[in-house]
Design an enzyme around this catalytic site. Sequence first.
Site, PDB file in Angstrom:
ATOM      1  N   THR A  22     -14.983  -2.833  -7.276  1.00  0.00           N
ATOM      2  CA  THR A  22     -15.071  -2.872  -5.814  1.00  0.00           C
ATOM      3  C   THR A  22     -16.528  -2.769  -5.362  1.00  0.00           C
ATOM      4  OG1 THR A  22     -12.961  -1.691  -5.827  1.00  0.00           O
ATOM      5  CG2 THR A  22     -14.014  -1.982  -3.697  1.00  0.00           C
ATOM      6  N   LYS A  56       0.862  -1.191   0.000  1.00  0.00           N
ATOM      7  CA  LYS A  56       0.000   0.000   0.000  1.00  0.00           C
ATOM      8  C   LYS A  56       0.886   1.225   0.000  1.00  0.00           C
ATOM      9  CE  LYS A  56      -4.440   0.867   0.131  1.00  0.00           C
ATOM     10  NZ  LYS A  56      -5.575  -0.001  -0.249  1.00  0.00           N
ATOM     11  N   ASP A  65      -6.759   4.306  -4.773  1.00  0.00           N
ATOM     12  CA  ASP A  65      -7.474   4.192  -3.505  1.00  0.00           C
ATOM     13  C   ASP A  65      -8.117   5.576  -3.315  1.00  0.00           C
ATOM     14  OD1 ASP A  65      -7.598   2.144  -1.072  1.00  0.00           O
ATOM     15  OD2 ASP A  65      -7.419   4.109  -0.157  1.00  0.00           O
TER      16      ASP A  65
HETATM   17  N1  GLU Z   1      -7.252   0.238  -3.090  1.00  0.00           N
HETATM   18  C1  GLU Z   1      -8.016  -0.953  -3.407  1.00  0.00           C
HETATM   19  C2  GLU Z   1      -8.074  -1.856  -2.197  1.00  0.00           C
HETATM   20  O1  GLU Z   1      -8.126  -1.354  -1.084  1.00  0.00           O
HETATM   21  C3  GLU Z   1      -7.554  -1.627  -4.679  1.00  0.00           C
HETATM   22  C4  GLU Z   1      -6.121  -2.030  -4.705  1.00  0.00           C
HETATM   23  C5  GLU Z   1      -5.649  -2.554  -6.066  1.00  0.00           C
HETATM   24  O2  GLU Z   1      -6.432  -2.640  -6.994  1.00  0.00           O
HETATM   25  O3  GLU Z   1      -4.470  -2.886  -6.130  1.00  0.00           O
HETATM   26  O4  GLU Z   1      -8.107  -3.039  -2.265  1.00  0.00           O
END
Ligand code: GLU
Length: 459
Positions: free
Chosen positions: A223, A139, A179
């Site tokens: 998502t 992250k 994100d």
């Molecule tokens: N930020 C998103 C999460 O919390 C997606 C991360 C991604 O696609 O790598 O899973």
Amino acid sequence: MSNLQTLNPQEVSAKDYVQGVYETVVKRNPHESEFHQAVKEILESLVPVIAKHPKYMENGILERMVEPERMITFRVPWVDDQGIVNVNRGFRVQFNSAIGPFKGGLRFHPSVNASIIKFLGFEQTFKNSLTGQPIGGGKGGSDFDPKGKSEGEVMRFTQSFMTELSKYIGPDTDVPAGDIGVGAREIGYMFGQYKRIRGGNEAGVLTGKGLLYGGSLARTEATGYGAVYFVNEMLKSKGLSFDGSTVVVSGSGNVSIYAIQKAVQLGAKVVACSDSNGYVYDKDGINLETVRRLKEVERKRISEYVNEHPDAVYFEGCQNIWTIPCDIALPCATQNEIDETSAKRLVANGVLAIGEGANMPSTLEAIDVFLQADVLFGPAKAANAGGVAVSALEMAQNSMRYSWAFHEVDDKLHEIMKNIYRNSVNAAEEYGHPGNLVVGANIAGFLKVADTMLAHGII
Ligand code: GLU
């Protein structure tokens, strides 16, 4: 979750071990309350697994899992439209690469600090494992606030951020995505800058890309759609459905918008959504086209919604969104947005199911309220795994230099969400917590990473 009195002797020593690891985390990472919270939630769930399989304790698996493989912090200097030099802080945590390249989003928000990035990276490791795909956990982000910044400022900041980040990422090592505060626009600028610095055209270095240059269909929707697919599985297990239900969704970003769209497609009425300033209540059902235009195109505040829909009401502040009676609550805004008081209010108003679209939106106390009230509870690392799952499908398409049709990606996403649900249910049952998807998701996510770490030796 587990109560000491009800534990067998192995579980007592497993509990001591887990407690010891947790205390080390607190001591070694002082003042990082969000990171402590995420670690506590996972470790408590793992007591029955450690009790049954001492090999994890003997090989120091937990001690290794709570320590990131690498944490990078860097200066991000940029010049604003007034010619003033600004300095933000950039982060990338490469938490765990046992099962694949580090994978996880970048968050641009003023609240970003080491604690936020570490909680997100830690969670991501288990979430990514749950998807069944070969992706490790990472992250990153910055305390840059995109709100009120011009196009030029966002571009200059983002390019400066990538200039440093580009040293640490690559399609087979670490693959960032979006994100909070990082969407298609920012990914586009980052991809352009990465390509300029490194040369070549490594499409797989970022996901959430535009469709013109290697993005995947259905990644934008993934998502939100995935969270609704997951909640739908929970509802089905009790003979319930979205059809005819009243739903409250917090947030109005990418996750919320597509959660609203899919819930409405399945027959629900979504009566509220929010941004960081306040929320709108529209008893006739939120008009999604207005929300999309305001937030995605015009980048305005949600308060403007009532100018176009005079029957809707705007409330300043976000906390009271959870006082609106609903059958299903989808917190899709940010961490710790549902506290114990809000959880009690939702339960008192008869909520049937919670699906966490955001990362860690419920406090530990709120989760306990939901579990004790037997509310169907879909924890973030299971319910919101659809985004990163489709990111992994984007990586697969980039490797093949090929792209699938929308329905192919959406079908795969649907299947992945059903699998996550089944695996979480089964793990919860096998380890003595039937129906508890917090425990189930944590255990199912843990086992794959832990067993891979055992196979790789002490590294
Ligand atoms: N930020 C998103 C999460 O919390 C997606 C991360 C991604 O696609 O790598 O899973």
